[in-house]
Every structure is written in C-alpha cells, then in structure tokens.
Design a protein around this motif. Sequence first.
Motif, PDB file in Angstrom:
ATOM      1  N   MET A   1      -5.311   7.764   0.901  1.00 39.10           N
ATOM      2  CA  MET A   1      -4.680   6.556   1.439  1.00 39.10           C
ATOM      3  C   MET A   1      -5.596   5.349   1.279  1.00 39.10           C
ATOM      4  O   MET A   1      -5.144   4.254   0.907  1.00 39.10           O
ATOM      5  CB  MET A   1      -4.326   6.762   2.908  1.00 39.10           C
ATOM      6  N   ASP A   2      -6.886   5.530   1.541  1.00 39.54           N
ATOM      7  CA  ASP A   2      -7.842   4.428   1.387  1.00 39.54           C
ATOM      8  C   ASP A   2      -7.900   3.975  -0.068  1.00 39.54           C
ATOM      9  O   ASP A   2      -7.965   2.763  -0.344  1.00 39.54           O
ATOM     10  CB  ASP A   2      -9.237   4.861   1.854  1.00 39.54           C
TER      11      ASP A   2
ATOM     12  N   GLY B   1       0.803  -1.215   0.000  1.00 41.87           N
ATOM     13  CA  GLY B   1       0.000   0.000   0.000  1.00 41.87           C
ATOM     14  C   GLY B   1       0.834   1.262   0.000  1.00 41.87           C
ATOM     15  O   GLY B   1       2.057   1.231  -0.122  1.00 41.87           O
ATOM     16  N   GLY B   2       0.155   2.401   0.141  1.00 46.69           N
ATOM     17  CA  GLY B   2       0.852   3.680   0.161  1.00 46.69           C
ATOM     18  C   GLY B   2       1.472   3.957   1.517  1.00 46.69           C
ATOM     19  O   GLY B   2       1.198   3.271   2.511  1.00 46.69           O
ATOM     20  N   MET B   3       2.327   4.972   1.559  1.00 48.78           N
ATOM     21  CA  MET B   3       2.956   5.408   2.803  1.00 48.78           C
ATOM     22  C   MET B   3       2.353   6.739   3.228  1.00 48.78           C
ATOM     23  O   MET B   3       2.014   7.579   2.390  1.00 48.78           O
ATOM     24  CB  MET B   3       4.471   5.558   2.624  1.00 48.78           C
ATOM     25  N   THR B   4       2.236   6.941   4.516  1.00 44.60           N
ATOM     26  CA  THR B   4       1.704   8.193   5.032  1.00 44.60           C
ATOM     27  C   THR B   4       2.664   9.336   4.725  1.00 44.60           C
ATOM     28  O   THR B   4       3.866   9.103   4.510  1.00 44.60           O
ATOM     29  CB  THR B   4       1.514   8.104   6.557  1.00 44.60           C
TER      30      THR B   4
ATOM     31  N   VAL C   1       5.068   8.779  -5.667  1.00 45.93           N
ATOM     32  CA  VAL C   1       4.203   8.471  -6.798  1.00 45.93           C
ATOM     33  C   VAL C   1       3.117   7.521  -6.298  1.00 45.93           C
ATOM     34  O   VAL C   1       3.424   6.440  -5.795  1.00 45.93           O
ATOM     35  CB  VAL C   1       4.984   7.814  -7.955  1.00 45.93           C
ATOM     36  N   ALA C   2       1.865   7.923  -6.409  1.00 48.83           N
ATOM     37  CA  ALA C   2       0.742   7.138  -5.889  1.00 48.83           C
ATOM     38  C   ALA C   2       0.954   6.829  -4.411  1.00 48.83           C
ATOM     39  O   ALA C   2       0.672   5.724  -3.945  1.00 48.83           O
ATOM     40  CB  ALA C   2       0.548   5.852  -6.698  1.00 48.83           C
ATOM     41  N   GLU C   3       1.489   7.808  -3.668  1.00 44.93           N
ATOM     42  CA  GLU C   3       1.747   7.702  -2.224  1.00 44.93           C
ATOM     43  C   GLU C   3       2.770   6.616  -1.900  1.00 44.93           C
ATOM     44  O   GLU C   3       2.855   6.157  -0.759  1.00 44.93           O
ATOM     45  CB  GLU C   3       0.451   7.447  -1.446  1.00 44.93           C
ATOM     46  N   ARG C   4       3.596   6.251  -2.878  1.00 48.61           N
ATOM     47  CA  ARG C   4       4.672   5.299  -2.680  1.00 48.61           C
ATOM     48  C   ARG C   4       5.987   5.964  -3.060  1.00 48.61           C
ATOM     49  O   ARG C   4       6.012   6.821  -3.932  1.00 48.61           O
ATOM     50  CB  ARG C   4       4.450   4.035  -3.512  1.00 48.61           C
TER      51      ARG C   4
END
Length: 701
Positions: A595-596, A189-192, A225-228
């Motif tokens: 994030m969701d 998943g993504g990272m905060t 990129v995409a919270e990653r």
Amino acid sequence: AYRERNGLSHVDAGMAVVVQAMVQSHSSGVLFTANPLTGRRNESVLEVVPGLGEALVSGLTEPDRYVVSVSRSNDSIDIKDKRIGAKMKVIRSVEGGGVTEEVSDGPADGEESTTVLTDEEVKDVIKLGEEVVALFEGNPQDIEWARSIEGKTYIVQSRPITTLFPLPNVPAEPLQVFFSFNGIQGIAGGMTPAGQGAIRGILGGLVSWITWGRYGVKGIFLQSVAERLYGNLTNILRNSIGRKFLCKALTAVEPGILAGVNSLLDEPEMEVNSGMSPLLFARLVSLYSVAIPRAIFSFMFPDRARDKLTSRMNKKIARVEREAEGVDSLIDAIDFKKKTFKEFFPSVVPFFIPRMATAMGPLFILTKLASSIPDGKDLVLTITRGLPHNVTTEMDLKLWSVAKAIQADRKSLEHFRTTDADTLADEYLGERLPYPAQDVVRRFMKEYGMRGLCEIDFGKPRWREEPAPLMQTLKSYVDIPEEHAPDKVFAAGEVAAEKAIERLGQELGKPWLVSFLARRTRSMAGIRELPKFTIIRTMGIIREKMIMEGEKLVEGGRIEKPKDVFLLHDDELRALAMGQLMDAKVLISERKAIMDREEERARVPRVIASDGFAYYGGAVAKANVKEGANVLCGEPVSPGNYEGRIRVVQNPSKTTLNPGEILCCHGTDPSWTPLFLSAGALVMEVGGLSKFSCRLSRWKE
C-alpha cells in the motif's frame, strides 16, 4: 536515489563488476519487448543505428524505428510500423581502441535513407528478445544489443521495463477492456483489501440483481490491478445497446475514460456481436414497469417522493443497526458484511432511479430548449447552483456552524489558531478540547463521524477514528472572513439560480414551463448523493463491528492493531478466525508495504486492456487554442471566469486552503467538500459534469 525512490534496501542490494569483450558493431540498438508508449505486451519497439549504440542512447542521431506485433500464441511476428531515420551521425569503434565519428548530410532531396537491417534481420532481433524475456519469466525487457560485421547479434544488457502498468489477471487474448473505478471515485492511491472486497460485494449485488443472477455473484468483473479496481467493460462494449448507453453516460461522468475507450473501439475484438436479447428485453420490461409509475409520481409530487426516499434510507440504516447488534464473532461480522453489502443496491435502485429521472429529465429538456439562445447552456447550469436537499452540502453547512461556535468563543478560537491539527485530534479523542469546541465537534461527529478521506474504501479510517483531517479543515474555517462564509456562498447560489430561471423563461417566452421544469430539477437533483451517503453510513456501522473483532484478535496476539483486519481479504479473515492462518502478521506487514509503495505511483491509467494497453490521457480538449500556446484546456463544468492563486493539493488532511485560492487536485470525494467552500475555483484531473465536486463548484458566482 533509485533504491530510495523504489523502497529497496541499500544493505541487501548486490553489486558486481561485469567484464565483457567489445563487439566490433556493424549496427546496434535498443529493443523494448513491450511497447513503452502504449503498454502493449504484444508489441516490441526496436530502434537501430549503424555502428555503436552511443549515438542512439546519447540522442545524437535519428534511428530506424520499428513497431513489431508479436503473437506468442502462434509465434508470428509482423512489422506494424517502420520509420527510417536520417542517421546523419555514426560512431564506430577503431581497432586497438577509441572511436571515430562519421557525419553525413543525410539523403538527397527526393531520396529515402537506407535501412540498417533488412526486415528479416529485424525479426531475428525480435526473436532473440523473446528468448531473453523467457529467461526472465516473461517479464518485459529493455535490451541493448549489438550486431557484428559477421552478422552475429550480441545481447549487451537487459533490464526490466519498470514504467509499465501491471496487467489485469485475465488472458491477453481475446482483448478485454477495463475502466478505472478509482478514477471515477477520484482516488489516486490504492484501495485496501477490505475496500476492494466491499466494492465487489456492493456492485456485485447490483449486477446480480440486474441480470437475474447470471453475472456479478463472484465480483470477478472487477479486477484488482496495482491495488486499484478496474471494471470490465468488454461485454457492454460488444453489445450495441450497452455501447450506446455507456458512451453517453461517460460523457457526463468521466470524459477522460470515454476518450480511452474510444481509442480501442476500432480493434477487431471490439466489434459489436450482440444487441437486444430476449432476456435483456424481459429484464428491461420488468424494470420499466416498476420505474415508470414511480417516476410519474415523483414528477407530479417531487417533495413527497423525495421525503419518502429519505425516510426509506433512514429505515434501512435503522435495520442495519438492529442486525449489527446480533454480531458477536469475526465469522458473524464477515457474513453480516457480505449480506448487507450484497443487498444494498437492489433495495435502493428501484426507488432512487425514478426520482433521479425526475431531476435529470427536466434538466435535459431545459438544455435542449436553451440551445437556441446565447449562453443558454450557462443559464441551465446556473439553475443547478445552490441545490437544496443534498446531504453532503448540508454536512458542510453544519461544519460551518461548528466553526462559527468556535469563532464565538475567544479561548476556543485562540486554541484552534495556535494548535496543530494532530494535537487538536488527540485532544478531541481525549475529550480535552476547550468548551464549547469539544461539545460542538462531538455533536458533529455523532452525525457525520463515519465519513473520511477516500471514504468509499471501507478499509480507510473515518473522522471519528482519526479526526486530524477534520481539525485541519476547522483550522481553515475559523479564519474564513464573513464575505466568504459558506452559508452566504450557498445563499448566493440559490439567488443566482432563481434569477437564471426567470431570465431563461423570459428569453424562451415560456416562463411557466421553465419554472415547472426547473422546480423539479431543484427539488430532486440534491438526492444524488443520498445512496452513497447511505453506503457510507452502512460501512460505518459494519466497520465498528470489524474493529471490535480486531481488538479481540490483538488481545489473542494474532494481529498487531485492530484495524489490521482491513488489510486481509474475507477468506483470509475466515482462516484467521478458524486458526488456519498462522502468518497473519507477516502477511499484513507485506500488505502495508504494498500500500505504501502504491501511494507513490505517479501515473495511473484511466483505461487498461488485457494486452497491456494503458490510457493515461484525459478528455480531448474542445477549445480552439493555437498549437504551442501556453494554455491548458479541459472540460468546463460550471459557467463563469475566475482568476486567483492556484494551490495544488495532494492530501486535503495536510493542507490549509486560503479563502479564494484555486484548488487543483487529482480528484475528490465528499470528504474534500469542506475545502471547496474556501476555494474560489476548482480544477481536477478526473471528473465530469455529474461528479459531485463539479456540481458543488456551481455554488460559486
């Protein structure tokens, strides 16, 4: 269903009826203004059939297919690839209504099918597609088009291509290459925002230290990129020394990323343009002048060297704890976090690397020596089973001790068997677990409560804050039969390693040399997790301070929950502390939604490039398997065979793994380790020989 899957509101979605005049199509087709297979935004893919497009979209005929290179900087269009289809079925409209079908046998033997469009007409359609993209603010489009008998091209429909992975925030040209940090860490998943900032600070401090402050100060080599997080490899790949070192490292760390990088090395922009510069030479000399004496000392006295490193890490944590006592405001907490993360690696690497060299150097020599005998590689890997002095395996054995204490008390055992993990977590936080369960869990949390799922993400909760995942693991542990007990599994690994050392020495005829080298590997290899464990302990101390400041913000009505501070970047937190960020709650709500959404992203590439290229594949299978065989191939990381029931796990906090089952997952971090002790074998999508979970799998017989 589409709106549900993408989190779109049913109420806000508009609906319209479109009335269009029919086009008497001479030809028609589909145009993707970005390549949907590779992700490249500078390539368009065009498929063309004669007549109506129904035959194409229904899959009834083989179209002409073009891959076209589009340079938006100089407006050039070049056809890179052309594949002429048979087009054996054609559907045409009939004047007055209806359609007719034409079926042919295709071209005769030795003849090629004729193209529907000329090359110039193909380029005209591509140009029209570029105009459509401009109307939609540069977003790539999936366009259906039709060309009339008079030669006029009509746009029938245009919609965004929703399968493309987002672009890094850099210019498309010249080409830049990025690897997935999340992939290395096994985070799907993504990272905060807080997690991204922490990694930028930690790795930025390392890069700045290595380059004498020339790079890494701002952490821009890591793109979100995409919270990653994706790390920029371009300069390393264009340096002859850097490329050689990186490719060798990725072989052990993440072969899938190496395969993606290799697919881009033939690009003109990836040509090597530098080598050993005077500055690089001077830096290497300065590093080796310190590392070599320490490596020699570690090689001669491995136990003393290991103990000194452990003591240094503990002293570092004690210093961080003392400095944390002086933090009494949000600004102080931000500055403390930034300073501590930046200083971490420069204070660790000069002492850690020489000691790891003492472990890996002998292992490399043993691998070379063993290559001359059958099963030599397997014997060397077996030597690494049951490695002592590993902080994460020590944690798991202590967790097993907690489970045994619960097993020994009838009331506690029955309570854990009949109560769900969420309730157990609430009871622990409220100090309502039965004795001795409450006491043994509390003592474990005091030592390891700063760990958690995806723990390298500073913004993710820890076990001591949300203990449900740990309780889920304990529910599995209390029912582990004696023959699968983790301490026995670990002890069996130690016995297997000793036998492998003895056998390898006998087969090579060099028992003293094999024993000498193997002892150094076993004495030092376990410290590999020590730096990361120290980072996690450091994060735990700083995280407590940030939550305390978050509580103050909640009291002032600035945010809803204390942990919402981890959904803001440092500059936003500073603005909030100074009263300059007035819509923090709205911003936090938007971040939670993002994030969701990213948690639902099904596919994440290992390697991306600035032109949109995205590599989703894995390492190239080396096994000799016939094409079409019902077999999945991967990279072996531990010798042996295993047969059992497979359990696919997306989230370890919501899964009970039965003893002996094969654990199959995207990737792991040390918080997954308790599940490994129940698993009979492990299959992962990401990872290599050096990944912790792969090394841990070598516990097994």
